[in-house]
Design a protein around this motif. Structure first.
Motif, PDB file in Angstrom:
ATOM      1  N   ALA A  23      14.232  37.108 -78.763  1.00  0.00           N
ATOM      2  CA  ALA A  23      15.190  38.403 -78.791  1.00  0.00           C
ATOM      3  C   ALA A  23      14.507  39.312 -79.887  1.00  0.00           C
ATOM      4  O   ALA A  23      14.230  39.147 -80.854  1.00  0.00           O
ATOM      5  CB  ALA A  23      16.700  38.116 -79.308  1.00  0.00           C
ATOM      6  N   THR A  24      14.628  40.574 -79.467  1.00  0.00           N
ATOM      7  CA  THR A  24      14.237  41.795 -80.146  1.00  0.00           C
ATOM      8  C   THR A  24      15.468  42.740 -80.170  1.00  0.00           C
ATOM      9  O   THR A  24      15.587  43.611 -81.127  1.00  0.00           O
ATOM     10  CB  THR A  24      13.065  42.522 -79.670  1.00  0.00           C
ATOM     11  OG1 THR A  24      13.142  42.874 -78.455  1.00  0.00           O
ATOM     12  CG2 THR A  24      11.654  41.584 -79.600  1.00  0.00           C
ATOM     13  N   VAL A  25      16.305  42.644 -79.388  1.00  0.00           N
ATOM     14  CA  VAL A  25      17.568  43.488 -79.093  1.00  0.00           C
ATOM     15  C   VAL A  25      18.688  42.876 -79.202  1.00  0.00           C
ATOM     16  O   VAL A  25      18.862  41.987 -78.311  1.00  0.00           O
ATOM     17  CB  VAL A  25      17.208  44.526 -78.207  1.00  0.00           C
ATOM     18  CG1 VAL A  25      18.571  45.323 -77.977  1.00  0.00           C
ATOM     19  CG2 VAL A  25      16.002  45.186 -78.148  1.00  0.00           C
ATOM     20  N   PHE A  26      19.778  43.387 -80.208  1.00  0.00           N
ATOM     21  CA  PHE A  26      21.233  42.722 -80.175  1.00  0.00           C
ATOM     22  C   PHE A  26      21.737  43.634 -78.845  1.00  0.00           C
ATOM     23  O   PHE A  26      22.183  45.002 -79.148  1.00  0.00           O
ATOM     24  CB  PHE A  26      21.897  43.113 -81.535  1.00  0.00           C
ATOM     25  CG  PHE A  26      23.122  42.590 -81.714  1.00  0.00           C
ATOM     26  CD1 PHE A  26      23.972  41.878 -80.633  1.00  0.00           C
ATOM     27  CD2 PHE A  26      23.703  43.011 -82.655  1.00  0.00           C
ATOM     28  CE1 PHE A  26      25.328  41.567 -80.783  1.00  0.00           C
ATOM     29  CE2 PHE A  26      25.236  42.360 -82.922  1.00  0.00           C
ATOM     30  CZ  PHE A  26      25.782  41.741 -82.054  1.00  0.00           C
ATOM     31  N   LEU A  27      22.091  43.291 -77.871  1.00  0.00           N
ATOM     32  CA  LEU A  27      22.448  43.949 -76.544  1.00  0.00           C
ATOM     33  C   LEU A  27      24.211  44.053 -76.695  1.00  0.00           C
ATOM     34  O   LEU A  27      24.560  45.150 -76.199  1.00  0.00           O
ATOM     35  CB  LEU A  27      22.032  43.359 -75.271  1.00  0.00           C
ATOM     36  CG  LEU A  27      22.106  44.084 -74.083  1.00  0.00           C
ATOM     37  CD1 LEU A  27      21.630  45.514 -73.934  1.00  0.00           C
ATOM     38  CD2 LEU A  27      21.874  43.410 -72.739  1.00  0.00           C
ATOM     39  N   GLY A  28      24.963  43.378 -76.896  1.00  0.00           N
ATOM     40  CA  GLY A  28      26.134  43.284 -76.925  1.00  0.00           C
ATOM     41  C   GLY A  28      26.910  41.803 -77.475  1.00  0.00           C
ATOM     42  O   GLY A  28      25.989  40.848 -77.756  1.00  0.00           O
ATOM     43  N   MET A  29      28.146  41.821 -77.702  1.00  0.00           N
ATOM     44  CA  MET A  29      29.096  40.849 -78.120  1.00  0.00           C
ATOM     45  C   MET A  29      29.848  40.413 -76.915  1.00  0.00           C
ATOM     46  O   MET A  29      30.129  40.892 -75.977  1.00  0.00           O
ATOM     47  CB  MET A  29      30.011  41.436 -78.969  1.00  0.00           C
ATOM     48  CG  MET A  29      29.399  41.779 -80.246  1.00  0.00           C
ATOM     49  SD  MET A  29      30.395  42.257 -81.552  1.00  0.00           S
ATOM     50  CE  MET A  29      31.373  43.540 -80.955  1.00  0.00           C
ATOM     51  N   ILE A  30      30.064  38.809 -76.757  1.00  0.00           N
ATOM     52  CA  ILE A  30      30.895  38.374 -75.742  1.00  0.00           C
ATOM     53  C   ILE A  30      32.122  38.461 -76.048  1.00  0.00           C
ATOM     54  O   ILE A  30      32.732  37.993 -77.185  1.00  0.00           O
ATOM     55  CB  ILE A  30      30.381  36.966 -75.670  1.00  0.00           C
ATOM     56  CG1 ILE A  30      28.886  36.773 -75.286  1.00  0.00           C
ATOM     57  CG2 ILE A  30      31.181  36.312 -74.349  1.00  0.00           C
ATOM     58  CD1 ILE A  30      28.262  37.273 -74.359  1.00  0.00           C
ATOM     59  N   ARG A  64      24.859  38.864 -76.642  1.00  0.00           N
ATOM     60  CA  ARG A  64      24.096  38.896 -75.436  1.00  0.00           C
ATOM     61  C   ARG A  64      22.678  39.361 -76.380  1.00  0.00           C
ATOM     62  O   ARG A  64      22.801  40.749 -77.198  1.00  0.00           O
ATOM     63  CB  ARG A  64      24.403  39.756 -74.815  1.00  0.00           C
ATOM     64  CG  ARG A  64      24.911  38.936 -73.552  1.00  0.00           C
ATOM     65  CD  ARG A  64      24.037  38.217 -72.413  1.00  0.00           C
ATOM     66  NE  ARG A  64      23.163  39.160 -71.592  1.00  0.00           N
ATOM     67  CZ  ARG A  64      23.662  39.699 -70.814  1.00  0.00           C
ATOM     68  NH1 ARG A  64      24.920  39.677 -70.306  1.00  0.00           N
ATOM     69  NH2 ARG A  64      22.677  40.502 -70.133  1.00  0.00           N
ATOM     70  N   LEU A  65      21.434  38.864 -76.080  1.00  0.00           N
ATOM     71  CA  LEU A  65      20.371  39.246 -76.691  1.00  0.00           C
ATOM     72  C   LEU A  65      19.272  39.638 -75.664  1.00  0.00           C
ATOM     73  O   LEU A  65      19.203  39.095 -74.532  1.00  0.00           O
ATOM     74  CB  LEU A  65      19.788  38.298 -77.514  1.00  0.00           C
ATOM     75  CG  LEU A  65      20.784  37.641 -78.593  1.00  0.00           C
ATOM     76  CD1 LEU A  65      20.318  36.339 -79.379  1.00  0.00           C
ATOM     77  CD2 LEU A  65      20.834  38.753 -79.842  1.00  0.00           C
ATOM     78  N   ALA A  66      18.519  40.548 -75.996  1.00  0.00           N
ATOM     79  CA  ALA A  66      17.372  40.916 -75.079  1.00  0.00           C
ATOM     80  C   ALA A  66      16.048  41.015 -75.572  1.00  0.00           C
ATOM     81  O   ALA A  66      16.046  41.149 -76.857  1.00  0.00           O
ATOM     82  CB  ALA A  66      17.531  42.592 -74.538  1.00  0.00           C
ATOM     83  N   GLY A  67      15.093  40.796 -74.820  1.00  0.00           N
ATOM     84  CA  GLY A  67      13.611  40.699 -75.365  1.00  0.00           C
ATOM     85  C   GLY A  67      12.717  41.047 -74.388  1.00  0.00           C
ATOM     86  O   GLY A  67      12.956  41.063 -73.308  1.00  0.00           O
TER      87      GLY A  67
END
Length: 134
Positions: A23-30, A64-67
């Motif tokens: 992961a490099t980006v914190f995309l959102g919360m569940i 949710r994490l993005a990378g």
């Protein structure tokens, strides 16, 4: 950078559902309803990962994490595209019908692998994904 014909390189594609290790980006919360509440503007993944030590549940079950998309190093890569994004869109369309017309605010849409390959239908399916960390 450009290719031999002078076109700019495409942006690095991002996976909108990556494990914490990539992961490099914190995309959102569940949310309690199991949907993603997207964060905009984007935040570094470290913001979400910093909470890991204080919890006994995997960070991916809460955030949710993005990378960067790792293409051939991912089990969902078909050799040409992301098979997970394709399956999610097909499954979501079967159960939900027509895609939502208003896209959620998303910090990575411009570089998102699923959006690049599946279009707006990927956004509707994406908000229902909780990354499997097990």
């Amino acid at each position: 950078m450009t290719d031999p014909v002078g076109r700019p390189d495409p942006p690095e594609r991002m996976c909108p559902s990556t494990p914490a290790a990539n992961a490099t980006v914190f995309l959102g919360m569940i949310t309690p309803a199991g949907r993603v509440a997207y964060l905009t503007p984007q935040l570094p993944a470290e913001v979400a990962l910093a909470t890991q030590a204080a919890s006994d549940t995997p960070v991916e079950s809460r955030y949710r994490l993005a990378g960067p998309c790792v293409t051939a190093r991912c089990g969902f890569w078909t050799g040409e595209h992301c098979g997970l994004g394709e399956r999610l869109v097909a499954s979501y369309q079967e159960t939900a019908g027509a895609p939502e017309t208003t896209l959620p605010r998303c910090a990575i849409r411009r570089t998102c692998r699923w959006y690049a390959e599946q279009g707006a239908a990927a956004c509707a399916a994406c908000s229902h994904v909780v990354t499997d960390a097990y």
